[in-house]
Each structure stands twice: as structure tokens, then as C-alpha cells.
Design an enzyme around this catalytic site. Structure first.
Site, PDB file in Angstrom:
ATOM      1  N   GLU A 100     -40.029  29.227  66.112  1.00  0.00           N
ATOM      2  CA  GLU A 100     -39.018  28.767  65.156  1.00  0.00           C
ATOM      3  C   GLU A 100     -38.425  27.452  65.649  1.00  0.00           C
ATOM      4  OE1 GLU A 100     -36.416  32.274  64.729  1.00  0.00           O
ATOM      5  OE2 GLU A 100     -37.535  32.636  62.895  1.00  0.00           O
ATOM      6  N   GLU A 158     -39.294  37.517  66.184  1.00  0.00           N
ATOM      7  CA  GLU A 158     -38.594  37.083  67.393  1.00  0.00           C
ATOM      8  C   GLU A 158     -37.892  38.321  67.909  1.00  0.00           C
ATOM      9  OE1 GLU A 158     -36.192  36.380  69.837  1.00  0.00           O
ATOM     10  OE2 GLU A 158     -34.945  35.230  68.445  1.00  0.00           O
ATOM     11  N   ASN A 195     -26.201  39.007  66.321  1.00  0.00           N
ATOM     12  CA  ASN A 195     -25.664  38.260  67.469  1.00  0.00           C
ATOM     13  C   ASN A 195     -25.493  36.764  67.202  1.00  0.00           C
ATOM     14  OD1 ASN A 195     -28.424  37.889  67.504  1.00  0.00           O
ATOM     15  ND2 ASN A 195     -28.581  37.872  69.731  1.00  0.00           N
ATOM     16  N   CYS A 229     -30.885  37.223  73.005  1.00  0.00           N
ATOM     17  CA  CYS A 229     -32.204  37.685  73.451  1.00  0.00           C
ATOM     18  C   CYS A 229     -32.756  36.798  74.564  1.00  0.00           C
ATOM     19  CB  CYS A 229     -33.162  37.761  72.278  1.00  0.00           C
ATOM     20  SG  CYS A 229     -33.099  36.290  71.288  1.00  0.00           S
TER      21      CYS A 229
END
Ligand code: ADP
Length: 510
Positions: free
Chosen positions: A490, A281, A180, A315
Site C-alpha cells: 500500500e 495487511e 487503530n 501492526c
């Protein structure tokens, strides 16, 4: 270095895949950046097998890419391990300037990189350009952070001792990324890893390997040494074997993964046997709460941005809209108007398009199943609800009201252009609904009440909160989730810690 095991080195320039397929785009893709081969130990490599990469807007092939398997993955790990011995000793300032050169090249090639992203992921070109800049900024950010890896000096009780805390790179990192954000999900990890002194083997998603390989071409041009950044693309069929090879190899010290919670759990099992460090993640189920005190126009603007970016395939996309009863009808009406007026479904290469296709048929089927489940349980279809007349992977932006907690769209991550609205009465009820899930990545709420803002921000069980904001990602801020949404952070000043080991050195006899 990549040798043996059916792996054939190619002298540059390698054969290029035919850039064909989508009527209005890929013909213009830059052959210099559209690399079809794996990148191992500083060389373009091609195993015997290849797999097609499809344009999600038309289903046509964009070209064939090297289908690496476990042998190639292991070779890439060996190349990365060999390179690690040298890279960790490169001065931080030098690592910094190489990352900075890579950043500069990404910016110089912004248009070309964006076209590749649009061709393989379907997202609108403007969004793809935004992603390239966002992706490049991680390299810039971590080029700066590379020079700020500090240790500590501690005074222990014994007067003749001093304790030093050193931070050292972990080693080889296996990096597994989704489709994505074909570019940004790589640089967010790789920037931090390389800045810390680690080397990497990247396994990009099977739907979007060209972006990872274009980054390899630019890394090479930037002078990143051979073996520091390796890419082993593979088909969906080989993902399991390549993932296992990377994540169980004793030479790999770290696994960093972005993708589904189900795959994350598989990789955690792999990591367990050799106790590797992991960053995960994973999926989310973001609540977007609109309280009675909210400014409804702002809330609608935030909802549009947060729900429909990348056609709902991020997400951190809002997954459930919880709207308080006093503002509910006005919010739903204005949200529907904004969707009708602002969203244009089409090929990502067309100027007007804001909503590209979904990534594949599985994604379309999931949205379709959620809509029909909700309607069968009593939800009201306000807008959309079916496959778009453009066909293939296109789906209509969809708004549902009268949604309840027992519906699939309240419980599962949608990853598509579906906005389900649940009506609630009290703040306590909204927080309880928002937290009644085993994931917790992002959460959003709109309120003009300062006390409520504090209360709710603290109570939401998520890693990131947007207060009166629908888009919150930035390289300077920590990205990550709680519960089953993942481990670690991150970006930001914290991101580099994921690739560093702490060593305590006790100096005695002073
Ligand atoms: P999605 O369902 O969004 O495609 P996945 O978690 O399946 O999410 O995919 C994210 C990344 O994980 C991709 O690069 C994919 O190839 C990879 N992947 C999927 N299954 C496995 C596996 N068993 N082992 C290692 N990687 C995997």
C-alpha cells in the site's frame, strides 16, 4: 441507489447522536462531521438497528451508529457498481482534482477529525492530528499518481504486430479496516482505488466508525460522485455477515483488508470462490535488534517511538527487543529511564498524555496474560506490569528483561505497551530469532557497522526494515509484509497497482 430492505433514506441533515461521555473531550466534537448513518449511493442511510460506539477511556457511549447488515452491504455494492460504470470514464485529471479537494478538506478540518479519532480510539490528540495529516497525504499522493497510470508498447517477434499493455481499474473494491488508525487505513486504500478508477464500499471497524463517516461527509463536500465512496458501519455482531456479503458478492472484484491474520484468512476463503483480487495487511511480530555497535541513545529513542506510539497498538510496533549481550544492560537501564521520564498515561484529550487507553478490555486482558505468562516462566519485571490505577482500559507501560523465546510475548503480537527484552550473543543468533515466526511485517535494527547493516537488512524476513530508525511509514514508501503478514503493498508508486488490471492488446496486420 439505496432503496428497500428496511433501509430508510434520510434527508440532510440527519439526526445526530448525542456527543457525550468522556469528561474532557467529545463535548467538543463537531456535529457537522459526527455522522451516525451509513453512506450509500451518495445518501445517508439508517437501517432499523443501531449500535453504541464507546469511548475507550471511560466506557461511556459516544453515540449510536447505523448497524448495517448484509442487505445494506449488498445495496452499497450495487451503488458502487453502478457508479463504477461512470467513474472509470472520468478523466484521470478530474479524478485527481477531486481527490485533491478531498485532501484539502481533510487538512482544513484537521482539528475536528483528530478529535473524533481521539474520542473513538483513545489515542493522544497530537497523535490523532498526526494521523489525520498522514491519512490526508494518501489522498494527495494518489491524486498525483492518478495521472501517472502508464501502459507499455512491446515489439513481439512477428514484424507485423505491436503489443499494447493497458492498465484498467478492477471494479468495485470491498475495503475492511481496523480501529487503530481509523482514518489512515481507509485513505491508504481508498486513495489508490479511486485514483485507479475503482469505486469502494468501506466497512470500518465497529470501535471507530465515526472517522469513516466523517470522511464520507468530506468526500461528499469535495464533489466525489454518489456511489464512489460508500460506508457500511456495523456492530461486531454483524461484522461476519457484512464481511461475507461484501467479499462473496460477484459484483465485487477486489478485497482490501487490514486487520488480524485470523480474519484475513477468513476473507481469503471468501475471495477464493469467485477468485477476487486481494490485498491483505495482517499482523506482525516486529523484532527490534540492538547490536553491540549501536549508538545506545539512538536505539533507545527509536525503541520509544517504535514501541509506544498508539500505546503499542500498531501492526509495525516493535514486539520483541533483541539486545546483544555487550550493550544489553546499558540499553535496558536507559530504556527504563526513558519510559519513566517520557511516558504519561491518561485521557487522550489531556495535553500531557502520551499513552491513551487500550481499545477495549480484550486488549487489556491480552497484555495482562502475556505479562503473567512471562513472569511465571522467569522474566524480570523492570517496570509496570499491571492495569493502571486510572482503571478501565488503561495499562502501565511495561518493560520485561530475561525474556525467552518460549514466552507468549515472544511469539504473539502484543498490541499493547509491553516491551520484552531478549538477550543474544551473535548476529546469526539474532537473525535466527527474528525470523523464527510465521509473520514478517516490519523489523528494526540498530548498528553502526556498514557490512552488518547490509547483511542483516537482506536477511530479515520482513516487508519493511528500519535501520537506525524506529518510525518508517510514509506515503511515498511501500507498506506491506511477507509470510502471513499479508499480500500486496500500500502507498508508494506500487499501491495503485493493487487496483489495476493489466490488459494485453495485440495489434496485428500492420
Ligand atoms: P482486531 O482483532 O484488531 O479487531 P479484526 O481482524 O478482528 O482485528 O478486525 C479488523 C476488521 O475486520 C474490523 O473492521 C472488523 O469488524 C472486521 N472483521 C472481523 N471479523 C470479520 C469477519 N469474519 N468478516 C469480515 N470482517 C471482519
Amino acid at each position: 441507489m439505496a432503496t428497500g430492505s428496511g433501509l430508510r433514506r434520510l434527508r440532510a441533515p440527519p439526526r445526530l447522536p448525542p456527543a457525550r461521555g468522556c469528561s474532557s473531550g467529545p463535548a467538543g466534537l463537531s456535529p457537522a462531521l459526527l455522522r451516525p448513518d451509513g453512506f450509500v449511493g451518495g445518501r445517508w442511510v439508517r437501517p432499523a438497528a443501531a449500535f453504541p460506539v464507546l469511548d475507550p477511556a471511560s466506557g461511556a457511549s459516544l453515540g449510536s451508529v447505523a448497524d448495517c447488515g448484509a442487505p445494506e452491504a449488498r445495496q452499497a455494492v450495487r451503488a458502487a457498481h453502478e457508479a463504477f460504470g461512470r467513474w472509470k470514464r472520468v478523466a484521470a485529471k478530474e479524478r485527481s482534482s477531486l481527490l485533491r479537494k478531498w485532501y484539502d478538506l481533510m487538512i482544513q478540518n484537521k482539528e475536528e477529525l483528530a478529535k473524533i479519532i481521539t474520542a473513538e480510539s483513545g489515542k493522544p490528540l497530537k497523535e490523532a492530528e498526526g494521523e489525520v495529516v498522514y491519512a490526508a497525504l494518501f489522498l494527495e499522493w494518489f491524486s498525483e499518481e492518478a495521472r501517472r497510470i502508464y501502459g507499455d508498447i512491446i515489439y513481439p517477434p512477428a514484424r507485423d504486430r505491436r503489443a499494447l499493455v493497458l492498465k484498467q481499474p478492477l471494479g468495485v473494491a470491498a475495503i475492511i479496516t481496523p480501529w487503530n488508525f481509523p482514518s489512515a487505513m481507509i485513505t491508504r486504500k481508498v486513495g489508490a482505488a479511486l485514483a485507479a478508477g475503482c469505486t469502494v464500499v468501506v466497512k470500518p471497524a465497529e470501535d471507530t466508525p465515526f472517522s469513516a463517516l466523517a470522511l464520507a461527509e468530506l468526500a461528499n463536500q469535495a464533489g466525489i460522485p454518489a456511489g464512489v465512496y460508500n460506508v457500511v458501519p456495523c456492530s461486531q455482531k454483524k461484522a461476519k455477515e457484512v464481511g461475507e456479503a461484501l467479499c462473496t458478492d460477484p459484483l465485487v472484484s477486489k478485497i482490501s483488508f487490514t486487520g488480524s491474520t485470523a480474519t484475513g484468512k477468513v476473507l481469503l476463503h471468501h475471495a477464493a470462490n469467485s477468485v477476487k483480487r486481494v490485498s491483505m495487511e495482517l499482523g506482525g511480530n516486529a523484532p527490534f535488534i540492538v547490536f553491540d555497535s549501536a549508538n545506545v541513545e539512538q536505539a533507545v529513542a527509536g525503541a520509544m517511538a517504535s514501541k509506544f506510539r498508539n500505546s503499542g497498538q500498531t501492526c509495525v510496533c516493535s514486539n520483541r527487543f533483541l539486545v546483544q549481550k555487550g550493550i544489553h544492560d546499558s540499553f535496558v537501564k536507559k530504556f527504563a529511564e526513558a519510559m519513566k521520564g517520557q511516558l504519561h498515561v491518561g485521557n487522550g484529550f489531556e495535553e500531557r498524555t502520551t499513552q491513551g487507553p487500550l481499545i477495549n478490555q480484550r486488549a487489556v486482558e491480552k497484555v495482562e496474560a502475556q505479562v503473567s505468562d512471562a513472569v511465571s516462566k522467569g522474566a524480570t519485571l523492570v517496570l509496570g506490569g499491571k492495569r493502571h490505577t486510572l482503571g478501565h482500559n488503561f495499562f502501565e507501560p511495561t518493560l520485561l528483561s530475561n525474556v525467552t523465546r518460549d514466552m507468549l510475548c515472544s511469539q504473539e503480537e502484543t498490541f499493547g505497551p509491553l516491551a520484552p527484552v531478549i538477550k543474544f550473543n551473535t548476529e546469526e543468533e539474532a537473525v535466527a530469532i527474528a525470523n523464527a515466526t510465521d509473520v514478517g511485517l516490519a523489523g528494526y535494527f540498530y548498528s553502526q557497522d556498514p557490512a552488518q547493516i547490509w547483511r542483516v537488512a537482506e536477511q530479515l524476513e520482513v516487508g519493511m526494515v528500519g535501520v537506525n530508525e524506529g518510525l518508517i511509514s510514509s506515503v511515498e514508501c511501500p507498506f506491506g509484509g511477507v509470510k502471513q503478514s499479508g499480500l500486496g503493498r500500500e502507498g508508494s508508486k506500487y499501491g495503485i497497482d493493487e487496483y489495476l488490471e493489466i490488459k494485453y492488446v495485440c495489434l496485428g496486420g500492420l
